[in-house]
Design an enzyme around this catalytic site. Sequence first.
Site, short mmCIF file in Angstrom:
data_model
loop_
_atom_site.label_atom_id
_atom_site.label_comp_id
_atom_site.label_asym_id
_atom_site.label_seq_id
_atom_site.Cartn_x
_atom_site.Cartn_y
_atom_site.Cartn_z
CB SER A 133 -10.20 -0.01 -2.52
OG SER A 133 -10.07 -1.09 -1.63
CE1 TYR A 146 -7.48 3.13 1.62
CE2 TYR A 146 -8.68 1.05 1.69
CZ TYR A 146 -7.82 1.91 1.04
OH TYR A 146 -7.31 1.58 -0.20
N1 NAP Z 1 -2.20 -2.11 -1.85
C1 NAP Z 1 -3.48 -2.44 -1.79
O1 NAP Z 1 -3.84 -3.52 -1.27
C2 NAP Z 1 -4.53 -1.55 -2.39
C3 NAP Z 1 -5.79 -2.11 -2.66
C4 NAP Z 1 -6.79 -1.30 -3.21
C5 NAP Z 1 -6.52 0.03 -3.48
N2 NAP Z 1 -5.30 0.56 -3.20
C6 NAP Z 1 -5.10 1.98 -3.50
O2 NAP Z 1 -4.07 2.09 -4.47
C7 NAP Z 1 -3.43 3.36 -4.34
C8 NAP Z 1 -1.91 3.14 -4.32
O3 NAP Z 1 -1.59 2.35 -3.19
P1 NAP Z 1 -0.31 1.39 -3.15
O4 NAP Z 1 -0.77 0.07 -2.71
O5 NAP Z 1 0.47 1.52 -4.38
O6 NAP Z 1 0.45 2.06 -1.89
P2 NAP Z 1 1.95 2.60 -1.72
O7 NAP Z 1 2.91 1.62 -2.29
O8 NAP Z 1 2.04 2.96 -0.28
O9 NAP Z 1 1.98 3.91 -2.62
C9 NAP Z 1 1.26 5.07 -2.27
C10 NAP Z 1 1.68 6.21 -3.17
O10 NAP Z 1 0.89 7.37 -2.82
C11 NAP Z 1 1.76 8.48 -2.67
N3 NAP Z 1 1.22 9.40 -1.68
C12 NAP Z 1 0.75 9.12 -0.44
N4 NAP Z 1 0.37 10.24 0.18
C13 NAP Z 1 0.58 11.26 -0.69
C14 NAP Z 1 0.38 12.66 -0.64
N5 NAP Z 1 -0.10 13.28 0.45
N6 NAP Z 1 0.71 13.41 -1.72
C15 NAP Z 1 1.22 12.82 -2.83
N7 NAP Z 1 1.44 11.50 -2.94
C16 NAP Z 1 1.12 10.73 -1.87
C17 NAP Z 1 3.10 7.90 -2.23
O11 NAP Z 1 4.15 8.73 -2.69
P3 NAP Z 1 5.14 9.60 -1.76
O12 NAP Z 1 5.40 8.83 -0.52
O13 NAP Z 1 6.33 9.85 -2.64
O14 NAP Z 1 4.36 10.84 -1.52
C18 NAP Z 1 3.14 6.58 -3.00
O15 NAP Z 1 3.72 6.77 -4.27
C19 NAP Z 1 -4.01 4.01 -3.09
O16 NAP Z 1 -5.00 4.93 -3.47
C20 NAP Z 1 -4.62 2.84 -2.34
O17 NAP Z 1 -5.69 3.25 -1.51
C21 NAP Z 1 -4.30 -0.21 -2.68
#
Ligand code: NAP
Length: 236
Positions: A133, A146
């Site tokens: 990130s 975080y």
């Molecule tokens: N959105 C942003 O602005 C942003 C920016 C930079 C980095 N990121 C990073 O990108 C990644 C994905 O985030 P996103 O934005 O796509 O969020 P999201 O839409 O909330 O998706 C998160 C995913 O992680 C899975 N997950 C969460 N806890 C888990 C666990 N204990 N075991 C297995 N799976 C788990 C969830 O699946 P289930 O609920 O099915 O378990 C879901 O598929 C993360 O690492 C986040 O930190 C996001």
Amino acid sequence: MKRKILITGATSGIGKATAVLAAKNGHKLFLSGRNQSALSELCKELHAVGYFAADVVQAEEVSQLVEEAKKDMDGIDVLLNNAGLGIFDPLENANLADWHTMIDVNIKGVLNVLHATLPHLIESKGHLINLGSLASHYVFPNSGIYCATKHAVFAISESVRTELAKKIRVTTISPGSVNTPFVEQTKNNDLLDQLRPSFAAGMPVEWVAQQIVNAIEVPEGVNVSEIIMRPFRPEH
Ligand SMILES: NC(=O)c1ccc[n+]([C@@H]2O[C@H](COP(=O)([O-])OP(=O)(O)OC[C@H]3O[C@@H](n4cnc5c(N)ncnc54)[C@H](OP(=O)(O)O)[C@@H]3O)[C@@H](O)[C@H]2O)c1
């Protein structure tokens, strides 16, 4: 070249959008997350090789997931180590359990998946992609723990790259805010009201997915070690 790709966090956001694009480009996919019905639906829709519901915090479940993925795809070329979450709150009065959850999922979860997959990636001369990130490089208010977890993810990527640069590719994807349901994990309602608009105005998730797929599809002699993406909104 078509790759055999294991994606964690494939049920939503960045993981799901990457699965959609990678499937369109003809790659073989094995999907994971905790939500069994979302996985089953997506697997059908994308004609993925298979799926396995696992909580990345549970090392035994992760080990089963990786064995299934390896068996069903006959190897693993790429790991998209993407599952993660942010629970934002000011440090004062924050809930200790939320800090532990972020460390469990974003660090221990990433390590559980990495540990189980690494031998297979070495065998295939494959590609590790960790979701960092902008928070891997900066510390923002109300999301300090975080940020600490994402600094750790970047260090984990760099440690693998440093030791295994001749055996596998390593990429860290480091986006700023992306428009996914990510922000909905935050429980502090006042903060959530402030954050929702900035995540809604974040980068479209397909743009991040496109960069991940580009990193997977680079020619033989290249390793894209990090992709930093920031929202860019020029003034009119
Ligand atoms: N959105 C942003 O602005 C942003 C920016 C930079 C980095 N990121 C990073 O990108 C990644 C994905 O985030 P996103 O934005 O796509 O969020 P999201 O839409 O909330 O998706 C998160 C995913 O992680 C899975 N997950 C969460 N806890 C888990 C666990 N204990 N075991 C297995 N799976 C788990 C969830 O699946 P289930 O609920 O099915 O378990 C879901 O598929 C993360 O690492 C986040 O930190 C996001």
